[in-house]
Scaffold this motif. Structure first.
Motif, PDB file in Angstrom:
ATOM      1  N   SER A   4       0.841  -1.188   0.000  1.00 20.26           N
ATOM      2  CA  SER A   4       0.000   0.000   0.000  1.00 20.26           C
ATOM      3  C   SER A   4       0.881   1.246   0.000  1.00 20.26           C
ATOM      4  N   ARG A   6       1.110   5.078   1.237  1.00 24.05           N
ATOM      5  CA  ARG A   6       0.485   5.974   2.209  1.00 24.05           C
ATOM      6  C   ARG A   6       0.103   7.284   1.532  1.00 24.05           C
ATOM      7  N   ARG A   7      -0.911   7.891   2.043  1.00 20.96           N
ATOM      8  CA  ARG A   7      -1.388   9.163   1.497  1.00 20.96           C
ATOM      9  C   ARG A   7      -0.366  10.252   1.746  1.00 20.96           C
ATOM     10  N   SER A   8      -0.328  11.224   0.846  1.00 17.88           N
ATOM     11  CA  SER A   8       0.609  12.328   1.025  1.00 17.88           C
ATOM     12  C   SER A   8       0.130  13.228   2.159  1.00 17.88           C
ATOM     13  N   ASN A   9       1.069  13.751   2.894  1.00 21.31           N
ATOM     14  CA  ASN A   9       0.768  14.658   3.981  1.00 21.31           C
ATOM     15  C   ASN A   9       0.949  16.077   3.464  1.00 21.31           C
TER      16      ASN A   9
END
Length: 66
Positions: A4, A6-9
């Motif tokens: 997976s 991870r979403r960008s911060n």
């Protein structure tokens, strides 16, 4: 294999750069402009069907007199 991403911060640059060095807040202006411009341009629909292919340079000149 399960992997997976991870979403960008969205605040990572601020947290990692500006908070430790507040004088770099002025560098945020070009960063934000470049980031927003790139995002908007990436979502834009292309004007042409291909990558700017110019058919005038693709014609065969074999047997044609100049």
């Amino acid at each position: 294999m399960n992997a997976s991403v991870r979403r960008s911060n969205k605040w990572s640059w601020f947290r990692d750069v500006v908070v430790p060095e507040p004088r770099l807040v002025f560098a945020a202006v070009p960063y934000v402009v470049i980031t927003l411009s790139a995002g908007l341009l990436a979502r834009r629909k292309p004007k042409a069907d291909s990558w700017g292919r110019d058919e005038s340079t693709r014609r065969s000149t074999r047997g044609e007199a100049s």
